[in-house]
Design a protein around this motif. Sequence first.
Motif, mmCIF file in Angstrom:
data_model
loop_
_atom_site.group_PDB
_atom_site.id
_atom_site.type_symbol
_atom_site.label_atom_id
_atom_site.label_comp_id
_atom_site.label_asym_id
_atom_site.label_seq_id
_atom_site.Cartn_x
_atom_site.Cartn_y
_atom_site.Cartn_z
ATOM 1 N N PHE A 16 44.898 61.132 41.212
ATOM 2 C CA PHE A 16 44.439 61.065 42.599
ATOM 3 C C PHE A 16 42.920 60.930 42.655
ATOM 4 C CE2 PHE A 16 43.037 62.770 46.661
ATOM 5 C CZ PHE A 16 43.907 62.160 47.553
ATOM 6 N N LEU A 17 42.214 61.673 41.811
ATOM 7 C CA LEU A 17 40.747 61.641 41.843
ATOM 8 C C LEU A 17 40.203 60.294 41.397
ATOM 9 C CD1 LEU A 17 39.854 65.147 40.348
ATOM 10 C CD2 LEU A 17 40.073 64.503 42.749
ATOM 11 N N GLU A 18 40.877 59.648 40.444
ATOM 12 C CA GLU A 18 40.401 58.404 39.835
ATOM 13 C C GLU A 18 38.949 58.601 39.363
ATOM 14 O OE1 GLU A 18 41.092 55.195 42.555
ATOM 15 O OE2 GLU A 18 43.266 55.480 42.565
ATOM 16 N N ASP A 19 38.082 57.627 39.619
ATOM 17 C CA ASP A 19 36.683 57.772 39.223
ATOM 18 C C ASP A 19 35.768 57.855 40.440
ATOM 19 O OD1 ASP A 19 36.986 55.208 40.136
ATOM 20 O OD2 ASP A 19 36.008 54.227 38.443
ATOM 21 N N SER A 20 36.324 58.314 41.560
ATOM 22 C CA SER A 20 35.586 58.359 42.819
ATOM 23 C C SER A 20 34.555 59.481 42.829
ATOM 24 C CB SER A 20 36.563 58.564 43.982
ATOM 25 O OG SER A 20 37.524 57.546 44.026
ATOM 26 N N PRO A 21 33.492 59.332 43.635
ATOM 27 C CA PRO A 21 32.584 60.452 43.866
ATOM 28 C C PRO A 21 33.353 61.614 44.489
ATOM 29 C CG PRO A 21 31.619 58.398 44.657
ATOM 30 C CD PRO A 21 33.038 58.094 44.311
ATOM 31 N N LEU A 22 32.972 62.848 44.122
ATOM 32 C CA LEU A 22 33.646 64.047 44.609
ATOM 33 C C LEU A 22 32.677 64.852 45.459
ATOM 34 C CD1 LEU A 22 35.526 65.115 41.344
ATOM 35 C CD2 LEU A 22 36.279 63.561 43.152
ATOM 36 N N VAL A 23 33.063 65.092 46.702
ATOM 37 C CA VAL A 23 32.213 65.762 47.685
ATOM 38 C C VAL A 23 32.735 67.170 47.914
ATOM 39 C CG1 VAL A 23 31.279 65.647 50.029
ATOM 40 C CG2 VAL A 23 31.825 63.524 48.796
ATOM 41 N N ALA A 24 31.848 68.158 47.808
ATOM 42 C CA ALA A 24 32.250 69.546 48.044
ATOM 43 C C ALA A 24 31.086 70.306 48.658
ATOM 44 C CB ALA A 24 32.702 70.212 46.743
ATOM 45 N N MET A 61 33.612 52.243 50.264
ATOM 46 C CA MET A 61 33.586 53.055 49.054
ATOM 47 C C MET A 61 34.572 54.216 49.178
ATOM 48 S SD MET A 61 30.390 55.034 47.221
ATOM 49 C CE MET A 61 30.121 56.153 48.607
ATOM 50 N N ARG A 62 35.311 54.446 48.120
ATOM 51 C CA ARG A 62 36.276 55.544 48.104
ATOM 52 C C ARG A 62 35.568 56.833 47.677
ATOM 53 N NH1 ARG A 62 40.132 58.094 44.473
ATOM 54 N NH2 ARG A 62 42.111 58.491 45.541
ATOM 55 N N GLU A 63 35.818 57.905 48.420
ATOM 56 C CA GLU A 63 35.278 59.220 48.097
ATOM 57 C C GLU A 63 36.383 60.259 48.270
ATOM 58 O OE1 GLU A 63 30.776 59.342 49.639
ATOM 59 O OE2 GLU A 63 32.174 58.502 51.100
ATOM 60 N N ILE A 64 36.286 61.333 47.501
ATOM 61 C CA ILE A 64 37.234 62.431 47.610
ATOM 62 C C ILE A 64 36.475 63.678 48.054
ATOM 63 C CG2 ILE A 64 38.861 63.920 46.392
ATOM 64 C CD1 ILE A 64 39.822 61.046 46.729
ATOM 65 N N ILE A 65 36.907 64.245 49.178
ATOM 66 C CA ILE A 65 36.368 65.519 49.657
ATOM 67 C C ILE A 65 37.307 66.605 49.142
ATOM 68 C CG2 ILE A 65 35.464 66.715 51.671
ATOM 69 C CD1 ILE A 65 34.472 63.798 51.371
ATOM 70 N N PHE A 66 36.777 67.616 48.461
ATOM 71 C CA PHE A 66 37.686 68.609 47.900
ATOM 72 C C PHE A 66 37.125 70.017 48.018
ATOM 73 C CE2 PHE A 66 34.898 68.467 44.296
ATOM 74 C CZ PHE A 66 35.169 69.568 43.491
ATOM 75 N N ASP A 67 38.041 70.969 47.891
ATOM 76 C CA ASP A 67 37.678 72.386 47.936
ATOM 77 C C ASP A 67 38.631 73.137 47.015
ATOM 78 O OD1 ASP A 67 36.134 74.648 49.147
ATOM 79 O OD2 ASP A 67 38.132 75.254 49.798
ATOM 80 N N THR A 68 38.180 74.284 46.512
ATOM 81 C CA THR A 68 39.007 75.105 45.624
ATOM 82 C C THR A 68 39.042 76.542 46.120
ATOM 83 O OG1 THR A 68 37.151 75.711 44.178
ATOM 84 C CG2 THR A 68 38.356 73.684 43.636
ATOM 85 N N GLU A 69 40.085 77.255 45.741
ATOM 86 C CA GLU A 69 40.144 78.707 45.897
ATOM 87 C C GLU A 69 40.336 79.297 44.507
ATOM 88 O OE1 GLU A 69 39.314 80.070 48.610
ATOM 89 O OE2 GLU A 69 39.479 78.306 49.910
ATOM 90 N N THR A 70 39.788 80.490 44.287
ATOM 91 C CA THR A 70 39.725 81.051 42.935
ATOM 92 C C THR A 70 40.016 82.553 42.960
ATOM 93 O OG1 THR A 70 37.368 81.633 43.076
ATOM 94 C CG2 THR A 70 37.904 79.365 42.429
ATOM 95 N N THR A 71 40.070 83.119 41.754
ATOM 96 C CA THR A 71 40.265 84.571 41.639
ATOM 97 C C THR A 71 38.946 85.322 41.709
ATOM 98 O OG1 THR A 71 40.069 84.555 39.228
ATOM 99 C CG2 THR A 71 42.275 84.201 40.155
ATOM 100 N N GLY A 72 37.839 84.613 41.710
ATOM 101 C CA GLY A 72 36.532 85.273 41.720
ATOM 102 C C GLY A 72 35.423 84.249 41.745
ATOM 103 N N LEU A 73 34.266 84.655 41.242
ATOM 104 C CA LEU A 73 33.066 83.831 41.403
ATOM 105 C C LEU A 73 32.606 83.128 40.133
ATOM 106 C CD1 LEU A 73 30.972 86.270 43.642
ATOM 107 C CD2 LEU A 73 32.430 84.365 44.377
ATOM 108 N N ASP A 74 33.130 83.499 38.968
ATOM 109 C CA ASP A 74 32.557 82.979 37.733
ATOM 110 C C ASP A 74 33.637 82.669 36.698
ATOM 111 O OD1 ASP A 74 31.019 82.271 35.583
ATOM 112 O OD2 ASP A 74 29.832 84.110 35.534
ATOM 113 N N PRO A 75 33.864 81.377 36.413
ATOM 114 C CA PRO A 75 34.888 81.039 35.418
ATOM 115 C C PRO A 75 34.515 81.515 34.004
ATOM 116 C CG PRO A 75 33.639 79.092 36.052
ATOM 117 C CD PRO A 75 33.232 80.175 36.990
#
Length: 234
Positions: free
Chosen positions: A80-88, A1-15
């Motif tokens: 790149f993400l396609e329809d794979s589960p996203l793990v964070a 099974m294909r899975e994507i592990i991802f992480d983000t960086e942001t300007t703060g805590l609340d979009p």
Amino acid sequence: MREIIFDTETTGLDPKTGDRMVEIGCVEMIGRVETGRTYHAYFNPDRDMPPEAERVHGLSAAFLATKPRFAETVAELLAFLEDSPLVAHNAGFDFGFLNNELELVGHQPISLDRMVDTVVLARKKHPGAKLSLDALCTRYGIDRSHRVKHGALLDAELLAQVYVELTGGRQIGLGLSALDPAADTAAQPSANAPWHRPPTNRPRREPRPHCASPEELERHRVFIGGIAEAIWTR
């Protein structure tokens, strides 16, 4: 099974209060084995960078001003993400920012059905323990000495190793599933599959000798007799 592990960086805590995603890092895994394919991008948020956020990831407004806006690279990211589960790790946070950026450029948000949260997995496996990425790396002996500041791709790579440990350990990658995903299921019998007795029509083999013959015992007695003060004769 294909899975994507991802992480983000942001300007703060609340979009919802105007904070934006400024970096994303993704690691592809198939059968819980890293394939070597990654996706990484910085984004110009068109706003300032609060000092407290910059202290976490080291991304300044001046640095990000030279990067493309999210709308310019969203097609590459979704491909790149396609329809794979996203793990964070603490996935609700990362999904919130990713979906906010998608909605701002007119795309449908990613379904939360695809979300896998490693904090939830860690809480079930280690109740009462510290659940930060640093704490889990320490628990599992994962080297994070090069992690001076937060970075989306670096943190995704560390999380990929943590995720393997949380879901069964390193031995899960030793089978054939990395080469042939179909083998992962084909090699595993169904829990409801009937048990079959081994076939009984195999040719009968005579038992092999498992003790010394009289001749061998006599040769051994003569050999021992030639040894001065042999311990076998005491």
